[in-house]
Structures are given as C-alpha cells and as structure tokens.
Write a protein that holds these residues in place. Structure first.
Motif, mmCIF file in Angstrom:
data_model
loop_
_atom_site.group_PDB
_atom_site.id
_atom_site.type_symbol
_atom_site.label_atom_id
_atom_site.label_comp_id
_atom_site.label_asym_id
_atom_site.label_seq_id
_atom_site.Cartn_x
_atom_site.Cartn_y
_atom_site.Cartn_z
ATOM 1 N N ARG A 1 8.477 -3.819 12.402
ATOM 2 C CA ARG A 1 9.585 -3.374 11.559
ATOM 3 C C ARG A 1 9.027 -2.422 10.517
ATOM 4 N NH1 ARG A 1 12.830 -7.849 8.518
ATOM 5 N NH2 ARG A 1 11.022 -7.774 7.137
ATOM 6 N N SER B 1 17.038 1.213 1.712
ATOM 7 C CA SER B 1 16.069 0.953 2.764
ATOM 8 C C SER B 1 16.628 1.330 4.125
ATOM 9 C CB SER B 1 15.690 -0.533 2.756
ATOM 10 O OG SER B 1 14.813 -0.819 3.824
ATOM 11 N N MET C 1 15.501 0.750 7.890
ATOM 12 C CA MET C 1 14.539 -0.084 8.613
ATOM 13 C C MET C 1 14.702 0.101 10.115
ATOM 14 S SD MET C 1 14.637 -3.672 6.481
ATOM 15 C CE MET C 1 16.357 -3.954 6.893
ATOM 16 N N ASN D 1 9.780 -0.025 7.419
ATOM 17 C CA ASN D 1 10.788 -0.007 6.363
ATOM 18 C C ASN D 1 10.558 1.201 5.463
ATOM 19 O OD1 ASN D 1 12.779 -0.704 4.602
ATOM 20 N ND2 ASN D 1 11.738 -2.475 3.739
#
Length: 224
Positions: free
Chosen positions: A177, A48, A50, A179
């Motif tokens: 956020r 991930s 982010m 991601n």
C-alpha cells in the motif's frame, strides 16, 4: 497561495507480505504485480491518495532500506563539464535549466565532503523502486500529467522498504500500500477523470509489468 506552494506532499508506505518457503513453480523471477485498489481520503491536513498493488517474486529481492544509497541506488548523478568538474549554478552554460528542485542540488555531498554551492544534477531513477504515472482524460484521450514539469518540479515515484530483512533468497507474495499525501489533490484534479499506472523494480533492477487503475474521479474513490 499558488499551486506550487500548495502542493506539499509526503510519501508513506505500508507493506503487507506473505513469504513462501518453497517457491511455487509459477513464481516469476521478474516481479509481477496486479492492481488492487485506489482510495482517496480527506483529512484535516494533507489528503491521502492510496494505491494498493499485489506482488509476487521468486527471489524476494524487493524493497530498499534508507541505507541503500550506494550505486546503483544513489539519488543523483552529477553533470560534469569537459574537464570532469561539476557545474555550479553561477557557472551554468547556455541551455542549462533555471533553478528547480530536480535539476539542481544545494550543498550536495561529493566524495564524502559537502560541496557548498548549487550543482547541476540529474535524478537517478534507480534510486526509487516504485514508479507512479498520472493521466487525465481530455476529449476522450488520456494524457500524462507530468509532475516533473513546471510549475511542480517533483515526482510521486518513491521507495518502499525491503520485504525480507536480509539478503536471503525466498519467494514472496503479498500487497504493497503506497500512500501519497498532498494538499493539492482536489485543487489540481477537481472532477477530472484520472488513471494512474504503477510499476515496481527489484534490487537487480528488473522492472515489473505496469498495472493501471480503472478510470475514475476523486469523488468516486473517496473513503466515506
């Protein structure tokens, strides 16, 4: 497994907002964003990347729901010939691109009916509301790493959902956020020095300022 098969990605979104009932005088009509954080997280599956940005906007017309697919938020536009007909892959003219996921759509819906063929299209940038560009430092100079080019033919531009649940006008501020999941981050970028640029767009198609991350490596931003 080659790199294009290795790059399987998903986009997830977390939106954290604070809505202001009385808009401050300095809230902008065009969205305004600031860079907050970039993190890399190793998992047992896809890794991930982010990015977190702060935002503020006077009208609160930020975000798109899955049902926001009518113009100007449609995903694709159909390229047509001189007679106004769509162009299929079997009848493509000289100079048309070879098959890839960005330039061709399989069995698209046209005028509310499924058109069972592969059709030449162009991506509508206004379908998305967050735009991410990647840059790699080479010989002291940042060069754009274009996901849209071969061999990937993809993009990490995407959507985040509406900040407000209806169409009321209300000043908002908060953080988004964004991601991005992929199996390919480390195999593609390794120890490269990177930078990403981020921009968002409201439903009036006003684009925010562009914000940039610091220059960094994946190792420097790995969450441990």
């Amino acid at each position: 497994m080659d790199s294009i098969k290795h790059l399987i990605y998903t986009l997830l979104f977390t939106v954290m907002t604070v809505a202001c009932i009385t808009p401050p005088d300095n809230f902008p009509s065009v969205p305004e964003i600031v860079f907050e954080k970039l993190e890399f997280v190793n998992t047992s599956g896809a890794d991930s990347l982010m990015v977190t940005i702060g935002f503020r906007d006077a009208e609160g017309d930020i975000g798109l729901n899955p049902t926001d697919i009518n113009p100007p938020f449609n995903a694709i536009n159909f390229i047509r010939d001189a007679g106004g007909s769509v162009i299929t892959y079997s009848q493509r003219p000289p100079g048309a691109p070879n098959y890839n996921r960005l330039d061709w759509a399989i069995n698209p819906t046209i005028n509310n009916q499924v058109f069972r063929d592969t059709v030449w299209v162009e991506q509508n940038p206004d379908h998305n509301n967050i735009f991410v560009k990647f840059f790699i430092k080479r010989n002291g100079v940042f060069q754009e790493f274009r996901w849209e080019d071969p061999p990937f033919f993809t993009t990490f531009n995407g959507r985040f959902p509406r900040i407000l649940p209806d169409n009321r006008t209300q000043a908002v501020e908060g953080s988004i956020r964004y991601n991005m999941l992929s199996f390919g981050w480390e195999s593609i970028f390794r120890n490269d020095t990177l930078r990403i640029d981020v921009q968002i767009q409201d439903r009036q198609l006003n684009k925010s300022n562009v914000v940039s991350s610091p220059e960094l490596t994946l190792n420097q931003i790995t969450r441990r």
